[in-house]
Design a protein around this motif. Structure first.
Motif, mmCIF file in Angstrom:
data_model
loop_
_atom_site.group_PDB
_atom_site.id
_atom_site.type_symbol
_atom_site.label_atom_id
_atom_site.label_comp_id
_atom_site.label_asym_id
_atom_site.label_seq_id
_atom_site.Cartn_x
_atom_site.Cartn_y
_atom_site.Cartn_z
ATOM 1 N N THR A 137 -0.177 15.757 1.173
ATOM 2 C CA THR A 137 -0.827 15.174 -0.001
ATOM 3 C C THR A 137 -1.863 14.134 0.398
ATOM 4 O OG1 THR A 137 1.107 15.560 -1.405
ATOM 5 C CG2 THR A 137 -0.436 13.859 -2.104
ATOM 6 N N VAL A 138 -1.470 13.228 1.281
ATOM 7 C CA VAL A 138 -2.394 12.177 1.721
ATOM 8 C C VAL A 138 -3.557 12.783 2.508
ATOM 9 C CG1 VAL A 138 -2.611 10.099 3.132
ATOM 10 C CG2 VAL A 138 -0.574 10.438 1.721
ATOM 11 N N LEU A 209 -5.955 5.905 -0.080
ATOM 12 C CA LEU A 209 -4.891 6.616 0.622
ATOM 13 C C LEU A 209 -3.529 5.963 0.386
ATOM 14 C CD1 LEU A 209 -6.644 7.389 4.048
ATOM 15 C CD2 LEU A 209 -6.319 8.920 2.104
ATOM 16 N N LEU A 210 -3.481 4.631 0.388
ATOM 17 C CA LEU A 210 -2.216 3.937 0.146
ATOM 18 C C LEU A 210 -1.700 4.212 -1.267
ATOM 19 C CD1 LEU A 210 -2.891 0.472 1.835
ATOM 20 C CD2 LEU A 210 -1.435 2.322 2.684
ATOM 21 N N ALA A 211 -2.579 4.148 -2.249
ATOM 22 C CA ALA A 211 -2.168 4.423 -3.625
ATOM 23 C C ALA A 211 -1.730 5.870 -3.787
ATOM 24 C CB ALA A 211 -3.314 4.107 -4.585
ATOM 25 N N THR A 212 -2.397 6.777 -3.105
ATOM 26 C CA THR A 212 -2.015 8.188 -3.182
ATOM 27 C C THR A 212 -0.638 8.413 -2.581
ATOM 28 O OG1 THR A 212 -4.318 8.936 -3.113
ATOM 29 C CG2 THR A 212 -2.639 10.507 -2.432
ATOM 30 N N GLY A 213 -0.392 7.823 -1.409
ATOM 31 C CA GLY A 213 0.904 8.010 -0.770
ATOM 32 C C GLY A 213 2.056 7.451 -1.587
ATOM 33 N N LEU A 214 1.887 6.243 -2.113
ATOM 34 C CA LEU A 214 2.963 5.614 -2.883
ATOM 35 C C LEU A 214 3.135 6.260 -4.260
ATOM 36 C CD1 LEU A 214 2.316 1.843 -2.071
ATOM 37 C CD2 LEU A 214 4.123 3.305 -1.161
#
Length: 266
Positions: A137-138, A209-214
């Motif tokens: 996903t990331v 990327l951080l918002a997508t992962g979390l």
């Protein structure tokens, strides 16, 4: 070589091969050098480079790449992973990494993430499947973001003239992490659309990327667990995962319908 002094007139004449410097040294009169004109090939190359690197040319390249990738996915049919599984030569951690890479490429080519998440659970189980699905996903979001930023931002930003488009751009540019985290948690926001909207905005890559992962953890985990427990559809884990998929989807549909109804009544 300079010709000898003209015997009839007594003046020095230069042969056609004489240079401006030689004429100046001989006659004592400054003769301007003939400027070298640029070849037509150089000008044509520069014009072609400007056209190929223009914003709309790069946007056309992005559309062509995405269309080709989507067509390739239709031919490869990645949904067969649910029935055929991975190639026999792949196993262990290498299989998870390979699946994450394939997952990322497939999301760029608009393959629905629920299919890939279910396949991750069916192939690797809940824990490894979740790791592979989140990694893919990331990766896929990062690839789409970089493609959109490099090939589409310059052409699309001047088109952000509507009130809603300007508001969305302002929200993503000023509050990128918070906005993208909410978009990932909300089940009604398409994954690919949010990737390219963030790319056109001025949001940074790292917060994206951080918002997508979390933000992708809850929905991805629900699908992965459902895929891992699909052989036992009456188990508590499968039923809980199914509820985590269904309830947010229904809530998102209701919210979207109410928002649309309010916009029509205004």
């Amino acid at each position: 070589m300079l010709d000898a002094t003209n015997r009839s007139g007594g003046t020095a004449t230069a042969s056609p091969r004489a240079s401006a410097a030689q004429l100046t040294a001989t006659t004592g009169v400054a003769v301007p050098a003939t400027p070298h004109t640029a070849t037509p090939t150089v000008g044509l190359t520069a014009r072609c480079a400007r056209i190929l690197l223009s914003p709309w040319s790069r946007l056309s390249l992005l559309v062509a790449l995405l269309a080709a990738a989507a067509s390739a996915m239709l031919l490869l049919e990645p949904q067969r992973l649910l029935t055929d599984g991975l190639p026999s030569q792949l196993g262990g951690a290498a299989a998870v990494v390979a699946y994450a890479v394939a997952y990322g490429v497939c999301t760029v080519a608009f393959v629905p993430r629920p299919i890939l998440n279910l396949a991750a659970g069916a192939l690797f189980g809940s824990q490894l499947g979740l790791g592979g699905a989140l990694g893919g996903t990331v990766l896929g979001a990062g690839l789409a973001f970089c493609l959109g930023r490099a090939l589409g931002q310059d052409a699309l930003r001047p088109l952000l003239r509507g009130r809603w488009l300007k508001a969305a751009d302002h929200q993503l540019s000023r509050h990128g992490f918070r906005s993208m985290l909410a978009a990932r948690l909300f089940p009604g926001v398409p994954f690919a659309a949010s990737n390219y909207c963030a790319a056109v905005s001025r949001m940074g890559l790292l917060p994206f990327l951080l918002a997508t992962g979390l933000g992708s953890i809850p929905n991805t985990a629900a699908y992965v667990v459902a895929g891992a427990r699909a052989s036992t559809p009456t188990s508590p884990a499968f039923l809980i995962a199914l509820a985590c998929i269904t309830v947010p989807g229904l809530v998102g549909a209701v919210v979207a319908w109410r928002k649309r109804h309010r916009l029509r009544t205004r």
